[in-house]
Design an enzyme around this catalytic site. Structure first.
Site, PDB file in Angstrom:
ATOM      1  N   GLU A  95       0.823  -1.207   0.000  1.00 48.47           N
ATOM      2  CA  GLU A  95       0.000   0.000   0.000  1.00 48.47           C
ATOM      3  C   GLU A  95       0.859   1.261   0.000  1.00 48.47           C
ATOM      4  O   GLU A  95       1.938   1.287   0.587  1.00 48.47           O
ATOM      5  CB  GLU A  95      -0.845   0.056   1.280  1.00 48.47           C
ATOM      6  CG  GLU A  95      -1.781  -1.098   1.456  1.00 48.47           C
ATOM      7  CD  GLU A  95      -2.435  -1.084   2.831  1.00 48.47           C
ATOM      8  OE1 GLU A  95      -3.161  -2.039   3.119  1.00 48.47           O
ATOM      9  OE2 GLU A  95      -2.217  -0.143   3.607  1.00 48.47           O
ATOM     10  N   CYS A 121       2.862  -5.112  15.988  1.00 46.41           N
ATOM     11  CA  CYS A 121       2.149  -4.194  16.888  1.00 46.41           C
ATOM     12  C   CYS A 121       0.681  -4.638  16.951  1.00 46.41           C
ATOM     13  O   CYS A 121       0.067  -4.920  15.918  1.00 46.41           O
ATOM     14  CB  CYS A 121       2.243  -2.757  16.378  1.00 46.41           C
ATOM     15  SG  CYS A 121       3.941  -2.185  16.250  1.00 46.41           S
ATOM     16  N   CYS A 124      -2.148  -2.938  14.747  1.00 45.88           N
ATOM     17  CA  CYS A 124      -1.855  -2.686  13.334  1.00 45.88           C
ATOM     18  C   CYS A 124      -2.261  -3.867  12.453  1.00 45.88           C
ATOM     19  O   CYS A 124      -1.884  -5.007  12.715  1.00 45.88           O
ATOM     20  CB  CYS A 124      -0.360  -2.413  13.191  1.00 45.88           C
ATOM     21  SG  CYS A 124       0.217  -2.399  11.487  1.00 45.88           S
ATOM     22  N   GLU A 165       8.632  -2.423   8.696  1.00 43.93           N
ATOM     23  CA  GLU A 165       9.541  -1.689   9.584  1.00 43.93           C
ATOM     24  C   GLU A 165      10.753  -1.290   8.729  1.00 43.93           C
ATOM     25  O   GLU A 165      11.591  -2.138   8.402  1.00 43.93           O
ATOM     26  CB  GLU A 165       9.943  -2.593  10.763  1.00 43.93           C
ATOM     27  CG  GLU A 165      11.128  -2.132  11.573  1.00 43.93           C
ATOM     28  CD  GLU A 165      11.095  -0.671  12.011  1.00 43.93           C
ATOM     29  OE1 GLU A 165      10.216  -0.310  12.806  1.00 43.93           O
ATOM     30  OE2 GLU A 165      11.952   0.113  11.547  1.00 43.93           O
ATOM     31  N   SER A 217       8.225   5.575  16.742  1.00 41.63           N
ATOM     32  CA  SER A 217       6.873   5.160  17.133  1.00 41.63           C
ATOM     33  C   SER A 217       6.943   4.616  18.554  1.00 41.63           C
ATOM     34  O   SER A 217       7.089   3.423  18.770  1.00 41.63           O
ATOM     35  CB  SER A 217       6.355   4.083  16.180  1.00 41.63           C
ATOM     36  OG  SER A 217       6.247   4.609  14.883  1.00 41.63           O
ATOM     37  N   LEU A 218       6.863   5.514  19.496  1.00 40.03           N
ATOM     38  CA  LEU A 218       7.057   5.130  20.900  1.00 40.03           C
ATOM     39  C   LEU A 218       5.791   4.445  21.440  1.00 40.03           C
ATOM     40  O   LEU A 218       5.846   3.352  21.977  1.00 40.03           O
ATOM     41  CB  LEU A 218       7.406   6.385  21.716  1.00 40.03           C
ATOM     42  CG  LEU A 218       7.757   6.141  23.167  1.00 40.03           C
ATOM     43  CD1 LEU A 218       9.021   5.317  23.303  1.00 40.03           C
ATOM     44  CD2 LEU A 218       7.904   7.475  23.911  1.00 40.03           C
ATOM     45  N   HIS A 219       4.680   5.126  21.367  1.00 39.74           N
ATOM     46  CA  HIS A 219       3.348   4.589  21.686  1.00 39.74           C
ATOM     47  C   HIS A 219       3.091   4.279  23.155  1.00 39.74           C
ATOM     48  O   HIS A 219       1.932   4.090  23.540  1.00 39.74           O
ATOM     49  CB  HIS A 219       3.018   3.346  20.846  1.00 39.74           C
ATOM     50  CG  HIS A 219       3.064   3.591  19.372  1.00 39.74           C
ATOM     51  ND1 HIS A 219       2.721   4.790  18.814  1.00 39.74           N
ATOM     52  CD2 HIS A 219       3.424   2.786  18.335  1.00 39.74           C
ATOM     53  CE1 HIS A 219       2.862   4.726  17.492  1.00 39.74           C
ATOM     54  NE2 HIS A 219       3.295   3.527  17.189  1.00 39.74           N
ATOM     55  N   ASN A 293      -7.206   4.835  15.149  1.00 43.94           N
ATOM     56  CA  ASN A 293      -8.159   4.733  14.047  1.00 43.94           C
ATOM     57  C   ASN A 293      -8.654   3.286  14.015  1.00 43.94           C
ATOM     58  O   ASN A 293      -7.902   2.400  13.637  1.00 43.94           O
ATOM     59  CB  ASN A 293      -7.415   5.094  12.750  1.00 43.94           C
ATOM     60  CG  ASN A 293      -8.336   5.199  11.552  1.00 43.94           C
ATOM     61  OD1 ASN A 293      -9.550   5.332  11.699  1.00 43.94           O
ATOM     62  ND2 ASN A 293      -7.757   5.136  10.365  1.00 43.94           N
ATOM     63  N   CYS A 340      -2.683   1.729   8.089  1.00 46.94           N
ATOM     64  CA  CYS A 340      -1.703   0.828   7.492  1.00 46.94           C
ATOM     65  C   CYS A 340      -2.185  -0.619   7.516  1.00 46.94           C
ATOM     66  O   CYS A 340      -2.539  -1.148   8.553  1.00 46.94           O
ATOM     67  CB  CYS A 340      -0.424   1.009   8.304  1.00 46.94           C
ATOM     68  SG  CYS A 340       0.778  -0.256   8.137  1.00 46.94           S
TER      69      CYS A 340
END
Ligand code: SF4
Length: 351
Positions: A95, A121, A124, A165, A217-219, A293, A340
């Site tokens: 994508e 993740c 995701c 990644e 991308s800590l999150h 999302n 994603c």
């Protein structure tokens, strides 16, 4: 020769195009002409290359195609976001997304660096696919060129934030960045590589001396939460990661972007906002909050809830208490499969 046996030219470097020309019995300058037609004029066919003789065009048609990737599916959001699903030469899919913003004239493309992803993740849809393979530099660059050819618009910013990644495919990603800079004309400062926290990859990128932005991308600010939602954290702890990003800043002078997904009841507590503020207090960074999302449960992704607007703003206020710029990401393409991996999964698995 069938099209699938021909050499695809879009995404190749100038040197590779010159090599192709000479191997085809043409003078080297034909390679430069091909480079100009592909990268400056977005040519889709050899017939458009009017400064080449009919004979040369016929020769090229017999040996090569322009596009490497095939457009399999396109979704256009009400806000203008265009989400592409491309078929790769081996039949796999990736994508890419084209985003425009009302307050900026520039266009950004989000590209994929791998088919699937090994990081897993939990929020995701790509992570659920598992890892399939790395993308080649040409496959990465041709995402940008395919989007420009389809949309007819010039892209000025690239984010490596699609599937995969990037720093687990760091050599090909660096090669693609150098081609995007040299051939597509995108400045290093307009390129962002987003990582879930691959420390060896961050260090490898630092050594390249490129003025690109690193997005971490800590999150989650603590290992206990991050171990669950970004499982690779079990290998690289939050503290080690923050150290690596300090090193990146020291090596490049480029401010880090810290990405932080807000999952209701998981990463959005006031305590976590305070921990985040402390963690990045001394880091040269901006913080970007990403309200979750929701993905479709049938994608196999753990389903999380999106925090309320009040919770988002409360988190932001606390997170910016140490003086950092903290923004809440403007969402694009919420009416299409914009997160994603969502488009890939709905297309491959059926809507
Ligand atoms: S969020 Fe990025 S790193 Fe994590 S699984 Fe998805 S593609 Fe991989």
């Amino acid at each position: 020769m069938s099209d699938s046996e021909k050499k695809a030219l879009s995404g190749l470097t100038l040197d590779q195009l010159v090599e192709f020309a000479t191997e085809s019995g043409l003078p080297a300058f034909r390679g430069k002409q091909l480079h100009s037609w592909i990268y400056a004029k977005y040519a889709r066919t050899f017939d458009e290359m009017t400064d080449l003789s009919l004979e040369v065009r016929e020769l090229l048609k017999s040996k090569a195609t322009i596009q490497l990737l095939k457009l399999a599916h396109l979704e256009v959001s009400r806000d203008g976001t265009r989400k592409y699903l491309f078929e790769l030469p081996d039949g796999k899919f990736v994508e890419s997304v084209l985003m425009s913003f009302d307050d900026r004239p520039s266009l950004s493309a989000c590209v994929s660096s791998q088919v699937g992803c090994a990081v897993g993740c939990t929020f995701c849809a790509t992570g659920f696919l598992g890892f399939k393979r790395n993308l080649s530099p040409q496959e990465i660059v041709d995402q940008v060129m395919s989007v420009q050819r389809e949309s007819g618009q010039r892209i000025s910013n690239i984010v490596y934030m699609g599937q995969g990644e990037p720093l687990l495919n760091v050599d090909n990603v660096v090669h693609s960045i150098r081609t995007l800079m040299a051939s597509v004309g995108i400045g290093a400062r307009h390129i962002t590589v987003s990582t879930s926290g691959i420390i060896a990859g961050i260090r490898a990128l630092s050594r390249e001396g490129l003025q690109i932005t690193l997005a971490l991308s800590l999150h989650a600010p603590d290992d206990a939460t991050r171990d669950v939602i970004v499982p690779i954290n079990k290998k690289f702890s939050v503290a080690e990661l923050i150290d690596a990003t300090h090193e990146y800043y020291e090596a490049t002078g480029r401010r880090i972007t810290v990405e932080y997904v807000l999952l209701a009841g998981v990463t959005d507590s006031p305590e976590q906002a305070r921990e985040l503020a402390e963690l990045v207090r001394n880091l040269h960074c901006n913080v970007n909050l990403i309200p979750y999302n929701p993905t479709r449960a049938e994608d196999g992704v753990v389903t999380y809830a999106r925090p309320s607007l009040d919770a988002q703003h409360r988190f932001r206020k606390i997170a910016e208490s140490t003086g950092k710029t903290v923004t809440i990401r403007l969402e694009r393409g919420t009416d299409i499969n914009a997160a994603c991996g969502q488009l890939h999964n709905s297309y491959v698995a059926g809507p």
